[in-house]
Design an enzyme around this catalytic site. Structure first.
Site, mmCIF file in Angstrom:
data_model
loop_
_atom_site.group_PDB
_atom_site.id
_atom_site.type_symbol
_atom_site.label_atom_id
_atom_site.label_comp_id
_atom_site.label_asym_id
_atom_site.label_seq_id
_atom_site.Cartn_x
_atom_site.Cartn_y
_atom_site.Cartn_z
ATOM 1 N N GLU A 242 -48.184 73.633 17.099
ATOM 2 C CA GLU A 242 -47.242 73.996 16.022
ATOM 3 C C GLU A 242 -48.033 74.911 15.100
ATOM 4 O O GLU A 242 -48.906 74.452 14.362
ATOM 5 C CB GLU A 242 -46.776 72.741 15.271
ATOM 6 C CG GLU A 242 -46.003 71.753 16.126
ATOM 7 C CD GLU A 242 -44.583 72.212 16.416
ATOM 8 O OE1 GLU A 242 -44.085 73.110 15.713
ATOM 9 O OE2 GLU A 242 -43.973 71.685 17.360
ATOM 10 N N CYS A 276 -45.262 75.963 6.629
ATOM 11 C CA CYS A 276 -45.075 76.860 7.773
ATOM 12 C C CYS A 276 -43.655 77.399 7.784
ATOM 13 O O CYS A 276 -43.414 78.537 8.168
ATOM 14 C CB CYS A 276 -45.391 76.124 9.060
ATOM 15 S SG CYS A 276 -44.364 74.659 9.282
HETATM 16 P P1 NAD Z 1 -56.470 75.532 10.713
HETATM 17 O O1 NAD Z 1 -56.077 76.097 12.023
HETATM 18 O O2 NAD Z 1 -57.588 76.147 9.974
HETATM 19 O O3 NAD Z 1 -56.865 73.989 10.854
HETATM 20 C C1 NAD Z 1 -55.981 73.037 11.397
HETATM 21 C C2 NAD Z 1 -56.774 71.853 11.924
HETATM 22 O O4 NAD Z 1 -57.569 72.274 13.037
HETATM 23 C C3 NAD Z 1 -57.753 71.230 10.937
HETATM 24 O O5 NAD Z 1 -57.727 69.836 11.104
HETATM 25 C C4 NAD Z 1 -59.086 71.800 11.389
HETATM 26 O O6 NAD Z 1 -60.201 71.014 11.016
HETATM 27 C C5 NAD Z 1 -58.910 71.812 12.883
HETATM 28 N N1 NAD Z 1 -59.792 72.717 13.634
HETATM 29 C C6 NAD Z 1 -60.532 73.744 13.178
HETATM 30 N N2 NAD Z 1 -61.162 74.359 14.211
HETATM 31 C C7 NAD Z 1 -60.785 73.706 15.337
HETATM 32 C C8 NAD Z 1 -61.056 73.884 16.729
HETATM 33 N N3 NAD Z 1 -61.847 74.871 17.176
HETATM 34 N N4 NAD Z 1 -60.455 73.045 17.612
HETATM 35 C C9 NAD Z 1 -59.634 72.064 17.189
HETATM 36 N N5 NAD Z 1 -59.333 71.857 15.879
HETATM 37 C C10 NAD Z 1 -59.906 72.661 14.970
HETATM 38 O O7 NAD Z 1 -55.127 75.509 9.843
HETATM 39 P P2 NAD Z 1 -54.959 75.128 8.312
HETATM 40 O O8 NAD Z 1 -55.510 76.246 7.486
HETATM 41 O O9 NAD Z 1 -55.440 73.733 8.098
HETATM 42 O O10 NAD Z 1 -53.351 75.071 8.175
HETATM 43 C C11 NAD Z 1 -52.571 76.167 7.823
HETATM 44 C C12 NAD Z 1 -51.860 76.719 9.043
HETATM 45 O O11 NAD Z 1 -51.083 75.685 9.657
HETATM 46 C C13 NAD Z 1 -50.868 77.800 8.689
HETATM 47 O O12 NAD Z 1 -50.976 78.872 9.597
HETATM 48 C C14 NAD Z 1 -49.519 77.113 8.854
HETATM 49 O O13 NAD Z 1 -48.451 77.986 9.113
HETATM 50 C C15 NAD Z 1 -49.781 76.189 9.969
HETATM 51 N N6 NAD Z 1 -48.788 75.110 9.996
HETATM 52 C C16 NAD Z 1 -47.858 75.091 11.000
HETATM 53 C C17 NAD Z 1 -46.876 74.093 11.033
HETATM 54 C C18 NAD Z 1 -45.830 74.041 12.126
HETATM 55 O O14 NAD Z 1 -45.177 73.007 12.274
HETATM 56 N N7 NAD Z 1 -45.632 75.101 12.887
HETATM 57 C C19 NAD Z 1 -46.857 73.116 10.038
HETATM 58 C C20 NAD Z 1 -47.814 73.170 9.029
HETATM 59 C C21 NAD Z 1 -48.794 74.171 9.026
#
Ligand code: NAD
Length: 471
Positions: A242, A276
């Site tokens: 997502e 999002c």
């Molecule tokens: P991010 O991708 O930086 O981090 C998300 C999660 O992934 C965190 O827990 C992080 O620690 C972890 N992570 C980091 N590197 C990783 C790796 N290599 N492998 C696995 N996990 C890893 O995102 P963010 O800045 O925390 O969140 C914001 C983003 O999330 C925005 O782009 C937003 O649109 C999106 N979002 C999408 C939805 C949806 O339902 N589509 C909902 C909420 C947020």
């Protein structure tokens, strides 16, 4: 002052950690708590605990249903404490944090009402042919910082109902509310069924690469989502992604602004734009451009921004220092390119990551804040002359999360909304999820679905049961 808060939950118990990392309150920019930094050995333990709990947990859907309902009650009973932690670590106003806790419980209740379908394809005197949906094993759930509790529940509610066990890893920016949730549910869920660990970003990568989980359920950015897909693909794990969005809203020329200006405004500024499914760009007929910009700018100027713990605050700070820097950079880029701030356009004085609610005008596609996901309290308003052109521009992106069309004529709006290339289209609303409907991302906004029955099935493996009779 920093204090040590909740521990990780592995196999229903505390796990001692020697390493910790600081968690900031975005309203002050100060570290106010330490969270455990899970070691590789502790990650192995958490996954082992989840593996060990799987055979018993998968056996009885009635027990799973009851446990999820009990979990929802426990969350509601502890709502105030969870909401306070959420506001402190994420920044959203306390009433919004209470709303997220309520949603968390609601997602678990919603999951508890679902049923795993059994489809009988053929049943005669020669054979019985049936499709079953069976649990997969251990699910890795990885969440972002904008709505840590609700997004976690959306994942683990469905994963657990389907019969899987879970290791949940929240964002290092907002680990505390999820850790507290793990502690709260220790005597509601059997040991090992829901394990909650925390750590810096490398922990997410280690979890996604680990051979034990059979599905990674990830919510976060497109960039990280691609890394998760690569890691999961190398092991042929299943994955749900997502991801980010750049939702367009298209206003038609007949819209009654008195009725809908608030909906447009809050569709963009909910949770300080860090959603999002928020409106990230608004296309407006040129004939009504000034009127719309003024109506939105009035609202942006009158919103009360401040520490989410204070009464009456409607918008908190940006949740993280990097996100604060990014929003400032994108707004500065737009202003340098000739855009005008009809409201806001700058950070607010003082401590914390506060940015004035901003309406940008005099800009078009091709500017970064229009083309990229800003994820902040800034809405670019773009004029159009031809609605087909607005639609083409709304669709001219790698993102495909949601979109909306706003009009007094619901039929006309629905016809246009159907042509938006995205997972959910709204008419006269935005960021208005329905409990029964799944979250769906087209293009780079996601792979797979979450929520509702369509979100339950990905947590299962389809199995064919073929019984041959009478030979
Ligand atoms: P991010 O991708 O930086 O981090 C998300 C999660 O992934 C965190 O827990 C992080 O620690 C972890 N992570 C980091 N590197 C990783 C790796 N290599 N492998 C696995 N996990 C890893 O995102 P963010 O800045 O925390 O969140 C914001 C983003 O999330 C925005 O782009 C937003 O649109 C999106 N979002 C999408 C939805 C949806 O339902 N589509 C909902 C909420 C947020």
């Amino acid at each position: 002052m920093t204090q040590h808060l909740d521990q990780m939950t592995v196999n229903g118990k505390d796990v001692p950690t020697s390493d910790t990392f600081g968690v900031e309150n975005p309203a002050t920019g100060q570290i106010f708590a330490q969270a455990p930094d899970c070691s590789p050995a502790q990650l192995d333990d958490a996954l082992q605990a989840a593996s060990d709990a799987f055979p018993l947990w998968r056996a009885d859907i009635g027990a799973r249903r009851s446990a999820l309902l009990a979990a929802a009650v426990r969350i509601e009973e502890s709502a105030e404490g969870l909401a306070t932690l959420l506001t402190l670590e994420q920044g959203k106003p306390l009433p919004d944090a209470r709303g997220e806790v309520g949603l968390t419980a609601m997602f678990l209740r919603g999951a508890a009402t679902l049923d795993l379908p059994r489809e009988v394809i053929r049943d005669d005197d020669k054979e019985r042919l049936e499709l079953l949906h069976q649990p997969m094993g251990v699910v890795a759930a990885i969440t972002p910082w904008n709505a840590p509790l609700a997004l976690a529940a959306l994942k683990f509610g469905s994963a657990l109902l389907a019969g899987n066990t879970v290791v949940l890893k929240p964002s290092p920016f907002t680990p505390l509310s999820s850790l507290a949730l793990g502690v709260l549910l220790r005597d509601v869920l059997p040991p090992g069924v829901l394990n909650v660990i925390s750590g810096r970003d490398p922990l997410g990568a280690r979890l996604a690469e680990h051979p034990v989980p059979r599905r990674v359920s990830f919510t976060g950015s497109v960039a990280t989502g691609k890394r998760v897909a690569a890691a999961a693909g190398a092991d042929l794990k299943r994955f749900t992604l997502e991801l980010g969005g750049n939702d367009a809203a298209i206003m038609l020329d007949d819209l009654d602004l008195d009725v809908h200006a608030d909906g447009l405004f809050w569709g963009a500024f909910v949770n300080c734009g860090q959603v999002c499914m928020a409106i990230k760009r608004l296309y407006v007929p040129r004939s009504r451009y000034t009127e719309v910009v003024d109506a939105l700018a009035d609202r942006a100027r009158s919103v009360k921004v401040g520490d989410g713990m204070l009464p009456g605050v409607q918008l908190g700070p940006l949740a993280t220092a990097p996100q604060f820097a990014r929003v400032q950079e994108l707004v500065a880029d737009a202003l340098a390119g000739g855009a005008t701030a009809a409201a806001g356009g700058r950070r607010l004085d003082g401590d914390g990551y506060f940015f004035a609610p901003t309406i940008l005008k005099d800009l078009a596609d091709g500017v970064r804040i229009v083309d990229e996901e800003q994820f902040g309290p800034v809405l670019p308003v773009i004029p159009y002359d031809d609605v087909e052109d607005a639609l083409a521009r709304a669709n001219a992106t790698q993102f495909g999360l949601n979109g909306s069309v706003w009009s007094a004529d619901a039929e006309r709006a629905t016809a246009l909304a159907a042509r938006l290339e995205c997972g959910t289209s709204w008419v006269n609303a935005h960021a208005a999820p329905a409990m029964e409907a799944p979250l769906v991302g087209h293009k780079w906004s996601g792979v797979g679905t979450e929520g509702g029955l369509a979100g339950l099935l990905p947590f299962t493996e389809t199995k064919v049961m073929h019984v041959v009779r009478g030979r």
